[in-house]
Write an enzyme that holds these catalytic residues in place. Structure first.
Site, PDB file in Angstrom:
ATOM      1  N   CYS A  94     -10.032  -2.868 -10.227  1.00 49.40           N
ATOM      2  CA  CYS A  94      -9.551  -1.667  -9.525  1.00 49.40           C
ATOM      3  C   CYS A  94      -8.164  -1.890  -8.927  1.00 49.40           C
ATOM      4  O   CYS A  94      -7.636  -1.025  -8.247  1.00 49.40           O
ATOM      5  CB  CYS A  94     -10.545  -1.208  -8.463  1.00 49.40           C
TER       6      CYS A  94
ATOM      7  N   HIS B 156       0.821  -1.209   0.000  1.00 46.43           N
ATOM      8  CA  HIS B 156       0.000   0.000   0.000  1.00 46.43           C
ATOM      9  C   HIS B 156       0.856   1.261   0.000  1.00 46.43           C
ATOM     10  O   HIS B 156       0.454   2.290  -0.524  1.00 46.43           O
ATOM     11  CB  HIS B 156      -0.988  -0.030   1.170  1.00 46.43           C
TER      12      HIS B 156
ATOM     13  N   GLU C 122     -11.158 -10.522  -4.677  1.00 48.49           N
ATOM     14  CA  GLU C 122      -9.716 -10.422  -4.441  1.00 48.49           C
ATOM     15  C   GLU C 122      -9.185 -11.607  -3.643  1.00 48.49           C
ATOM     16  O   GLU C 122      -8.027 -11.629  -3.247  1.00 48.49           O
ATOM     17  CB  GLU C 122      -9.360  -9.095  -3.765  1.00 48.49           C
TER      18      GLU C 122
ATOM     19  N   ASP D 168      -4.599  -8.006  -4.333  1.00 49.45           N
ATOM     20  CA  ASP D 168      -4.736  -9.082  -3.358  1.00 49.45           C
ATOM     21  C   ASP D 168      -4.988 -10.421  -4.031  1.00 49.45           C
ATOM     22  O   ASP D 168      -4.561 -11.455  -3.526  1.00 49.45           O
ATOM     23  CB  ASP D 168      -5.868  -8.766  -2.371  1.00 49.45           C
TER      24      ASP D 168
HETATM   25  C1  PEP Z   1      -6.654  -4.819  -4.585  1.00 44.67           C
HETATM   26  O1  PEP Z   1      -6.421  -5.636  -3.691  1.00 44.67           O
HETATM   27  O2  PEP Z   1      -6.395  -5.014  -5.791  1.00 44.67           O
HETATM   28  C2  PEP Z   1      -7.247  -3.504  -4.255  1.00 44.67           C
HETATM   29  C3  PEP Z   1      -7.649  -2.689  -5.195  1.00 44.67           C
HETATM   30  O3  PEP Z   1      -7.335  -3.142  -2.962  1.00 44.67           O
HETATM   31  P1  PEP Z   1      -6.089  -2.760  -2.059  1.00 44.67           P
HETATM   32  O4  PEP Z   1      -4.913  -2.538  -2.954  1.00 44.67           O
HETATM   33  O5  PEP Z   1      -6.469  -1.542  -1.290  1.00 44.67           O
HETATM   34  O6  PEP Z   1      -5.921  -3.961  -1.176  1.00 44.67           O
HETATM   35 MG    MG Z   2      -7.287  -5.441  -1.755  1.00 39.53          MG
END
Ligand code: PEP
Ligand code: MG
Length: 588
Positions: free
Chosen positions: A519, A201, A448, A472
């Site tokens: 996403c 992140h 995910e 994820d």
């Molecule tokens: C993902 O896991 O692809 C996602 C968009 O959420 P995050 O990156 O916040 O875990």
């Molecule tokens: Mg995620």
């Protein structure tokens, strides 16, 4: 001498600037920039601290019992001498005056410089004096800490009024996502960290800031010194320390080239994203805070596909935002999007996003037990039902001001879906009872976890849409911690197992007539645009800064031609190579 440090490229482009080093052992020292008119005041703070420590040491020496060994008095003499040594105080003042560092930061920066000089000394006696200088600085820092509320590297975010001339790049052992978010709109033009994976992140937030960054550069914070000139090559994942004039020229040229490229892509901002064969493609934005929404609109996003609401819950010293505060934040995002849809993901804390800012050491300690598999995302929300309903009510209320969708992270069990839908029904009931307005809200799930992708048909019975969280999904399919640089070479978005889950989810959602988007970072990676289009994806959500280059690829794509090759890419041993060969747009 120029050296190179290698890491993982996480955010594109070239940054050139002076290193601002935050050694991991010093994270408790307050770091922030002081405004030009406060520089004299800051030097005064340093002087007062020095005088107070000098008084302390003199008193100590005076009160030494007669039987105390003579060395003790001599040692105090050495400390007093160091305290007044220009190499320490004079140079520290220079950091404050020229770099606008606060006194604590300036002191620890100078300690770092001097400690290295001592380390390089041949003479054993002199080398050991390093401990003395550390003790003196520690005394000064302790004194300064008593009169200053700012603490932690997050304090550096207050750097907006910094008037220094050279661009600055941040070098740290690690930066928590909660700290990284504070750097938005700060002065740093690049980042380097010793640890971290490509899709941690921290890396994602760096990318959302559109600032060149390299993570997992292991030795960076040991090899780089305060104020070194650095080139961060965010495309190659290389940091060049004190580059030669020729190398610097070359990178400045590349910097100018990418600025031109950016300006060229910028012109596509208001062009609708339609493929050559007339397929409309939705390009949405990922945001972390409501304040990011205007940049999303400016970049030409047709909505927000992922609002990572957990960032509202960070840096709050344990005090979480109440319903009212959340409502204000969601409404602000909705209003800023001017009628475009906003997809608000319920809080996804845990794993590498703890609620409170912690030092990297604390983080590791706190989450020693497989944090990515622990109480995070929807699991955390369902374990805090009161808080969860509060968030749902806040989101529902914001829907009275525009188009809002709710997105649920990390759903894997049908029981979680049932519990969530019950919580939502109760939240609506509570709003009805209180006579509060809310609009119609679509509910979707993030896909995910492999279990969710495999159960997609059952999931689709309950949801209006799904959104593939590929970050994820890759982590859980391949059992690779996305934040761990030691296995980052195995974090492979092209792995056939990952692609099959992505393809299956898109195909089933389309068959059910439900919305499906991606996403995760895959959506903003141009290497995947054609493949995702070939698989039938028509909705992509990414950092606003990525939208223009993805749009450029969409405009050049012919989805009918691409679809013919989708199966061959999925079946290939080397899908990346197959995608390049079969799907690349013909060059004009
Ligand atoms: C993902 O896991 O692809 C996602 C968009 O959420 P995050 O990156 O916040 O875990
Ligand atoms: Mg995620």
């Amino acid at each position: 001498m120029s050296i190179q440090v290698f890491g993982l490229p996480v955010s594109r482009g070239v940054a050139i600037g002076r290193a601002v080093l935050v050694a991991s052992s010093r994270v408790d020292v307050a770091h922030y920039f002081v405004a030009a008119e406060r520089v004299d005041h800051e030097i005064d703070r340093l002087r007062q601290a020095r005088d107070a420590v000098a008084a302390e040491l003199t008193t100590l020496q005076r009160d030494l019992p007669a039987e105390a060994p003579a060395e003790l008095s001599a040692l105090l003499d050495v400390h007093l001498m160091l305290l007044h040594d220009e190499a320490l105080t004079g140079a520290t003042k220079t950091w404050i005056r020229e770099r606008h560092y606060n006194a604590e930061w300036a002191l620890s920066a100078q300690l770092e410089v001097m400690a290295r000089q001592f380390d390089e000394m041949e003479d054993d006696y002199l080398r050991e004096r390093k401990a003395d200088i550390e003790q003196v600085v520690e005394r000064l820092l302790r004194l300064l800490a008593t009169d200053d509320p700012a603490a932690g590297i997050a304090g550096m975010a207050g750097a907006r009024d910094f008037a220094g001339e050279d661009p600055l790049v941040l070098v740290a052992n690690d930066v928590a996502p909660a700290d990284m978010i504070q750097f938005k709109r700060s002065v740093f033009t690049g980042f380097v960290t010793d640890v971290g994976g490509r899709n941690s992140h921290t890396a994602i937030v760096a990318r959302s800031m559109d600032i060149p960054a390299v993570v997992g550069a292991r030795e960076a914070s040991r090899l780089i010194r305060q104020d070194d000139w650095l080139v961060i090559d965010g495309d190659a994942g290389v940091v060049i320390v004190n580059p030669s004039r020729i190398v610097l020229e070359e990178y400045r040229f590349r910097q100018r080239q990418s600025e031109l490229e950016r300006a060229r892509l910028d012109r596509l901002r208001h062009t609708p994203a339609v493929t050559l064969d007339g397929e409309a493609v939705e390009l949405l934005a990922n945001i972390e805070l409501p304040g990011d929404a205007p940049a999303a609109v400016a970049a030409g996003a047709v909505g927000v596909g992922l609002f990572r609401s957990e960032f509202l819950f960070m840096n709050r010293d344990g005090e979480l935002p109440d319903e009212e505060e959340q409502f204000e934040a969601y409404r602000a995002a909705v209003l800023a999007m001017q009628g475009l849809p906003v997809t608000i993901r319920t809080v996804d804390v845990g794993a590498d996003k703890p609620l409170d800012r912690m030092s990297p050491q604390e983080l590791r300690h706190e989450h020693a037990l497989n944090p990515a598999l622990g109480l995070r995302a929807i699991r955390w929300s369902l374990s805090e039902p009161g808080m969860f309903r509060q968030q749902l009510r806040a989101i529902l209320r914001a829907s009275a001001f525009g188009k809002v969708r709710i997105l649920l992270p990390m759903v894997a069990h049908l029981s979680e879906i049932r519990q969530t839908l019950d919580a939502l029904a109760r939240a609506r009931q509570q709003l009805d009872d209180a006579g509060r307005a809310y609009g119609r809200v679509e509910v979707g799930a993030m896909i995910e976890i492999p279990a969710a992708a495999l159960m997609i048909d059952r999931f689709l019975e309950h949801f209006d849409f799904v959104s593939l969280g590929t970050n994820d999904l890759i982590q859980y399919t391949l059992a690779i911690d996305r934040a761990d640089e030691s296995v980052s070479h195995l974090y492979d978005p092209w792995h056939p197992a990952v692609l099959q889950l992505v393809a299956h989810t898109i195909a089933r959602a389309r068959a059910h007539g439900r919305g499906v988007s991606v996403c995760g970072e895959m959506a903003g990676d141009p290497a995947f645009t054609e493949l995702l289009l070939a698989l039938g994806l028509r909705s992509f959500s990414m950092h606003p800064a990525r939208i223009a280059s993805i749009k450029q690829r969409v405009l050049r794509a012919d989805t009918r031609r691409l679809a013919d090759h989708a199966a061959a890419v999925l079946a290939a041993d080397d899908a990346a190579l197959a995608a390049r060969r079969l799907l690349s747009a013909p060059t004009h």
